[in-house]
Design an enzyme around this catalytic site. Sequence first.
Site, PDB file in Angstrom:
ATOM      1  N   CYS A  98       0.859  -1.195   0.000  1.00 48.15           N
ATOM      2  CA  CYS A  98       0.000   0.000   0.000  1.00 48.15           C
ATOM      3  C   CYS A  98       0.892   1.241   0.000  1.00 48.15           C
ATOM      4  O   CYS A  98       0.599   2.242  -0.651  1.00 48.15           O
ATOM      5  CB  CYS A  98      -0.885   0.044   1.249  1.00 48.15           C
ATOM      6  SG  CYS A  98      -1.897  -1.401   1.526  1.00 48.15           S
ATOM      7  N   HIS A 142       1.064   5.089  -1.375  1.00 47.19           N
ATOM      8  CA  HIS A 142       0.391   5.916  -0.363  1.00 47.19           C
ATOM      9  C   HIS A 142       1.238   6.140   0.878  1.00 47.19           C
ATOM     10  O   HIS A 142       0.698   6.329   1.964  1.00 47.19           O
ATOM     11  CB  HIS A 142      -0.946   5.284   0.027  1.00 47.19           C
ATOM     12  CG  HIS A 142      -1.947   5.258  -1.088  1.00 47.19           C
ATOM     13  ND1 HIS A 142      -2.540   6.397  -1.572  1.00 47.19           N
ATOM     14  CD2 HIS A 142      -2.443   4.241  -1.829  1.00 47.19           C
ATOM     15  CE1 HIS A 142      -3.379   6.076  -2.550  1.00 47.19           C
ATOM     16  NE2 HIS A 142      -3.323   4.776  -2.739  1.00 47.19           N
ATOM     17  N   ARG A 176     -13.454  -0.769  -2.072  1.00 48.19           N
ATOM     18  CA  ARG A 176     -12.280   0.040  -2.403  1.00 48.19           C
ATOM     19  C   ARG A 176     -10.990  -0.688  -2.033  1.00 48.19           C
ATOM     20  O   ARG A 176     -10.015  -0.688  -2.795  1.00 48.19           O
ATOM     21  CB  ARG A 176     -12.348   1.398  -1.678  1.00 48.19           C
ATOM     22  CG  ARG A 176     -11.225   2.329  -2.090  1.00 48.19           C
ATOM     23  CD  ARG A 176     -11.381   2.703  -3.565  1.00 48.19           C
ATOM     24  NE  ARG A 176     -10.216   3.388  -4.111  1.00 48.19           N
ATOM     25  CZ  ARG A 176      -9.176   2.790  -4.701  1.00 48.19           C
ATOM     26  NH1 ARG A 176      -9.123   1.465  -4.782  1.00 48.19           N
ATOM     27  NH2 ARG A 176      -8.186   3.484  -5.181  1.00 48.19           N
ATOM     28  N   CYS A 232      -7.995  -1.934  -4.522  1.00 50.16           N
ATOM     29  CA  CYS A 232      -6.588  -1.579  -4.299  1.00 50.16           C
ATOM     30  C   CYS A 232      -5.704  -2.816  -4.399  1.00 50.16           C
ATOM     31  O   CYS A 232      -4.654  -2.785  -5.033  1.00 50.16           O
ATOM     32  CB  CYS A 232      -6.394  -0.966  -2.911  1.00 50.16           C
ATOM     33  SG  CYS A 232      -6.556   0.822  -2.902  1.00 50.16           S
TER      34      CYS A 232
END
Lengths: 205, 287
Positions: free
Chosen positions: B196, B200, B244, B248
Site C-alpha cells: 500500500c 500511499h 475500495r 486496491c
Amino acid sequence: MTAMKTTILCAATLACGAALAEEVRDYRAEAIAMMKRDFKTRGIATADRVHEDGLQAICNRTSDHPPKAIAERLERDQMESIKYPPDGKLMGDWKAGEKLAQSGRGMTWSDKAGVPGGGNCYNCHQIGPQETSFGTIGPSLYQFGKLRGNTPDVQKYAYGKIYNAKAFNLCSAMPRFGHAGALTESQIKDLVALLLDPQSPVNSK
Amino acid sequence: MKQRLSTLMAAAVMTAAFAVQAQQPMKKAPPPAKAAAPAKAKDGITAEFEKFREVLEEDNPAELFEAKGEDIWKHKKGPDGASMAQCDLGLGAGVVKGAYVQMPRYFADVGQVMDAERRIVHCMVKYLGYKEEDIRKQPFSNDSKTPDHVSVITYVAAQSRNMKIAVPQKHPKEIETFRIGREIFDYRAGPYDFSCATCHGSDGMRIRTQDLPNLRKPAEAIRAYQGWPGYRMTGGFMLTQQWRMNDCFRQQRFPEPAYLSDSITALLTYMTATANGQVYKGPGIKR
C-alpha cells in the site's frame, strides 16, 4: 539488540513484564499469517503471491533501508539473474514502446492469462512530451537518450533497469518487469528504443 | 419526499449521461510542442467531473440507497420478529447516530474488532435472517444489483455526516488490530513488489493525474475514507470501503482478500484511526 536493551532496562523497573510482552509480540509475523489465511486465488492472481521472496523480505524488514553490505550483495544477485537477449540487440521499435508505456494492464486478477501486459510506465514517469497525464512516483525520463546517448553501455543499463530495477537499487518502488515475467524480451527492447532511439519523441528537442 | 426523489432521478439520468461520456476513450488536448510541465496537469474529464460533483452533491443519488437502507433498518423483520433495533454498532442497541465514524472497534459479543461493513452484515445475518453465504456470493454492487447490505451501510454512514472520526484505540484488541493493519500497509509482495505504501506512503505523488494521499498522515488519511460509501457515476450504483480495499489489492497485483476478512478490518483500523479527528462528510460521489 532492542530486546536486549529492554531486558537491561527491565531489571530496574516494575513495568518489566508488560514491556517484555510488548517486545516479544511480532505484529509483522501475525500480519503475514493473517494475509495467508485471507487472500485467495482469483484468475491469474494466485494465493502464493502473498508470500514475500527474499528480496521483498529484506526490504519489508528494514523499511526499505537495508544495511549497505546486504543491499550490495543482493543487488549483485539480482544483476546476475538478468537475461540479456542472446542476439545482443537491445533496441526495438520506439512506436511499439510508446504504446506499451501507455498501457497500465497486466498481472491483476482481471487480466487474462497469456495476454501480454503493458509497461505501466506513464503511471509513474514523465516520458514523451505529448503525454501530459503522467505520474510522479518515478523520475522524469524525458530526454533520457538525449542526455545519455545510446552507446552499448547505455542500452545495457536501460534494458537491465527495466528487466530488474532492484539490481540497481534494492528496494526501488519499480517492479522487476523481466524478472517477474511481466514483460517479454521484445517488449523490453521496444521500451529501450522509446528511451534511447534518436527518432523517439522522448529525445526530440 | 416524492418531489425530492424525482430531482434525484433526474440527477441519476444526468449521471448516466456523464458515464457514457466518461467511457469514451480519453481525447487529449492538442499536443504541446515541448515536454509537458511537471506541474499538475488535470485532464479535462477530471476537471469536468469535479465541477459536476460539486453541483450534484446537493442532491446526491446516494440518498436513494440511504432511503432504502433506512427502510430495512427501521422496518424489516427477521424470521423471529427481530429487527436492527437490536443491533449494537458500538453505541448501544439500535443507536445509529455517530456509529459509523467510531468503527472499526472491539465488540465484546463476538470477541473481535469489526469494521462498520462487517458489523452491519453480522447484524443483518443475526437479526434479519440474511444468509452470510448469499451475501458473500455478491458482496459488491454491480449495474444490475445493489445488495441490501450496501444500502444499510449507506444509511448508517449518512447518520455520521459531518461528524469527527473517533475510532477507539483503548481495548488491547483494538491496539493490536491497528498494529497488524500497519504491517499489512507496509507489506511488499506479489509480482510487482508493491505494498500500500508504495503509492500511499510519501508526500506529493501522483499516478497519471491522480493525486495519491500519504495515508500515514492524519490530514491525508481522511482521503481514503471520505466519499465512501460512494455513488459510482460510471454505472450508477453504490460502492463501499470494502470494495475500495478489494480494488486496491487488485491493482497491487495481490490475490483477492476474502470479503469481511480480518486483514481488511486490520487495514481499515489502521487507516481510519490514523484519520481520527478529521470530519467525515457522509456518503459521496465517485467517478
